[in-house]
Design a protein around this motif. Structure first.
Motif, PDB file in Angstrom:
ATOM      1  N   PHE A  34       0.815  -1.220   0.000  1.00 10.78           N
ATOM      2  CA  PHE A  34       0.000   0.000   0.000  1.00 10.78           C
ATOM      3  C   PHE A  34       0.848   1.270   0.000  1.00 10.78           C
ATOM      4  O   PHE A  34       0.303   2.372  -0.016  1.00 10.78           O
ATOM      5  CB  PHE A  34      -0.915   0.014   1.225  1.00 10.78           C
ATOM      6  N   TYR A  35       2.177   1.107   0.066  1.00  9.77           N
ATOM      7  CA  TYR A  35       3.087   2.248   0.157  1.00  9.77           C
ATOM      8  C   TYR A  35       2.672   3.105   1.358  1.00  9.77           C
ATOM      9  O   TYR A  35       2.370   2.570   2.421  1.00  9.77           O
ATOM     10  CB  TYR A  35       3.098   3.034  -1.159  1.00  9.77           C
ATOM     11  N   PRO A  39      -2.846   5.181   6.293  1.00  6.82           N
ATOM     12  CA  PRO A  39      -2.088   5.530   7.500  1.00  6.82           C
ATOM     13  C   PRO A  39      -1.667   4.352   8.364  1.00  6.82           C
ATOM     14  O   PRO A  39      -0.695   4.454   9.120  1.00  6.82           O
ATOM     15  CB  PRO A  39      -3.062   6.442   8.262  1.00  6.82           C
ATOM     16  N   ASN A  40      -2.405   3.219   8.289  1.00  2.03           N
ATOM     17  CA  ASN A  40      -2.087   2.122   9.193  1.00  2.03           C
ATOM     18  C   ASN A  40      -2.618   0.799   8.653  1.00  2.03           C
ATOM     19  O   ASN A  40      -3.362   0.763   7.659  1.00  2.03           O
ATOM     20  CB  ASN A  40      -2.655   2.385  10.589  1.00  2.03           C
ATOM     21  N   VAL A  41      -2.246  -0.283   9.314  1.00  2.00           N
ATOM     22  CA  VAL A  41      -2.632  -1.633   8.891  1.00  2.00           C
ATOM     23  C   VAL A  41      -4.133  -1.828   8.990  1.00  2.00           C
ATOM     24  O   VAL A  41      -4.751  -2.461   8.129  1.00  2.00           O
ATOM     25  CB  VAL A  41      -1.886  -2.690   9.737  1.00  2.00           C
ATOM     26  N   LYS A  42      -4.751  -1.286  10.024  1.00  2.00           N
ATOM     27  CA  LYS A  42      -6.190  -1.463  10.212  1.00  2.00           C
ATOM     28  C   LYS A  42      -6.970  -0.904   9.038  1.00  2.00           C
ATOM     29  O   LYS A  42      -7.878  -1.570   8.512  1.00  2.00           O
ATOM     30  CB  LYS A  42      -6.636  -0.792  11.506  1.00  2.00           C
ATOM     31  N   GLU A  43      -6.637   0.300   8.589  1.00  2.00           N
ATOM     32  CA  GLU A  43      -7.357   0.894   7.463  1.00  2.00           C
ATOM     33  C   GLU A  43      -7.097   0.122   6.167  1.00  2.00           C
ATOM     34  O   GLU A  43      -8.000  -0.049   5.349  1.00  2.00           O
ATOM     35  CB  GLU A  43      -6.949   2.354   7.284  1.00  2.00           C
ATOM     36  N   ILE A  79       2.980   0.359   4.292  1.00  6.61           N
ATOM     37  CA  ILE A  79       2.048  -0.649   4.802  1.00  6.61           C
ATOM     38  C   ILE A  79       2.010  -1.799   3.794  1.00  6.61           C
ATOM     39  O   ILE A  79       1.723  -1.593   2.610  1.00  6.61           O
ATOM     40  CB  ILE A  79       0.634  -0.067   4.974  1.00  6.61           C
ATOM     41  N   VAL A  80       2.312  -3.008   4.266  1.00  8.94           N
ATOM     42  CA  VAL A  80       2.348  -4.189   3.398  1.00  8.94           C
ATOM     43  C   VAL A  80       1.577  -5.309   4.078  1.00  8.94           C
ATOM     44  O   VAL A  80       1.775  -5.587   5.263  1.00  8.94           O
ATOM     45  CB  VAL A  80       3.792  -4.652   3.112  1.00  8.94           C
ATOM     46  N   LEU A  81       0.696  -5.965   3.318  1.00 10.92           N
ATOM     47  CA  LEU A  81      -0.093  -7.079   3.843  1.00 10.92           C
ATOM     48  C   LEU A  81       0.173  -8.343   3.046  1.00 10.92           C
ATOM     49  O   LEU A  81       0.264  -8.311   1.820  1.00 10.92           O
ATOM     50  CB  LEU A  81      -1.590  -6.759   3.771  1.00 10.92           C
ATOM     51  N   GLU A  82       0.313  -9.440   3.770  1.00  9.40           N
ATOM     52  CA  GLU A  82       0.358 -10.770   3.166  1.00  9.40           C
ATOM     53  C   GLU A  82      -1.024 -11.380   3.370  1.00  9.40           C
ATOM     54  O   GLU A  82      -1.484 -11.503   4.506  1.00  9.40           O
ATOM     55  CB  GLU A  82       1.425 -11.629   3.837  1.00  9.40           C
ATOM     56  N   VAL A  83      -1.688 -11.741   2.272  1.00  2.64           N
ATOM     57  CA  VAL A  83      -3.092 -12.126   2.357  1.00  2.64           C
ATOM     58  C   VAL A  83      -3.314 -13.499   1.724  1.00  2.64           C
ATOM     59  O   VAL A  83      -3.008 -13.706   0.541  1.00  2.64           O
ATOM     60  CB  VAL A  83      -3.997 -11.088   1.654  1.00  2.64           C
TER      61      VAL A  83
END
Length: 250
Positions: A34-35, A39-43, A79-83
């Motif tokens: 998300f670069y 603002p945060n992981v939750k959003e 912000i980076v997510l592994e999904v």
């Protein structure tokens, strides 16, 4: 005739494409970068969940780019997510659709690269090879000669990932001019004498051929479909094309 393309042509620029957090051994995983668009992981997680129906199961884990981007303060804040996305049709849908965040802002969406596919690759070119055999036969002979290129390599098992002939687009045809590129999956020592002379022994032809090399490039992937290091594996090549909005070519 000297090949037109520099060896760097076969390596994507790391800073523009490959990210070490793309590596994961979990099957069916997609990496969302998300670069600093959220603002945060939750959003980021909430934005992602809103994109799927109730039939899709999402298992989200936040990654920490700061452990990789030690020298880049901006990347450390990304912000980076592994999904893990199930079922398979939802996984494919996620890759094909990508993820828009705001106007002009999109996440990079790529399939994870397995750890076994992330190697340390060297690129070598051999030029001035005989033309009589044709490109395919010549490439095969170079492959069979790899273990005897240099004195220090005799008896060592050289892991060759790919060997292919280079061709050059000319006005009337695509022509082969006697140059072969080899992708080696490891970091191998090349004797200083050979680096100075620029010569390697091609045993199948019993000749000394000109060579050049670059690398190794650690924690990279290799695609034999487009002959490039540092972005994706062969089976995931299609996800990095323009028709997949989240991919790196979009």
């Amino acid at each position: 005739m000297t090949p037109i393309l520099p060896l760097e042509h076969y390596k994507f620029a790391r800073d523009e494409r490959f990210r070490q957090w793309w590596i994961s051994d979990r099957k069916g995983v997609i990496i969302y970068t998300f670069y600093d668009f959220v603002p945060n992981v939750k959003e980021a997680s909430q934005l992602l969940r809103r994109k799927f129906s109730g039939e899709t199961t999402l298992a989200i884990r936040a990654l920490t780019p700061e452990i990789y981007a030690l020298n880049d303060e901006q990347e450390r804040q990304w912000i980076v997510l592994e999904v893990l996305i199930q079922p398979q049709r939802s996984y494919m849908f996620a890759l094909k659709r990508g993820l828009k965040i705001n106007r002009g802002q999109e996440a990079t969406v790529v399939p994870a690269i397995s750890r076994s596919a992330a190697g340390a690759y060297m690129i070598m070119r051999f030029s001035g090879l005989p033309l009589d055999d044709g490109p395919e036969v010549c490439a095969d002979k170079v492959r069979r000669s790899m273990g005897k290129l240099f004195p220090f390599w005799h008896g060592e098992k050289i892991r060759v990932r790919d060997v292919f002939a280079e061709t050059i687009d000319e006005e009337d045809a695509v022509r082969y001019h006697g140059s072969i590129v080899a992708i080696l999956d490891d970091d191998y020592y090349i004797p200083q004498h050979n680096l100075e002379t620029g010569l390697a022994y091609i045993s199948e032809y019993d000749i000394q051929a000109k060579f050049e090399s670059i690398g190794p490039f650690h924690y990279s992937a290799y695609c034999s479909a487009c002959h490039t290091i540092d972005s994706h594996t062969t089976e995931n090549c299609k996800y990095f094309k323009k028709e997949y909005p989240g991919g790196i070519y979009s």
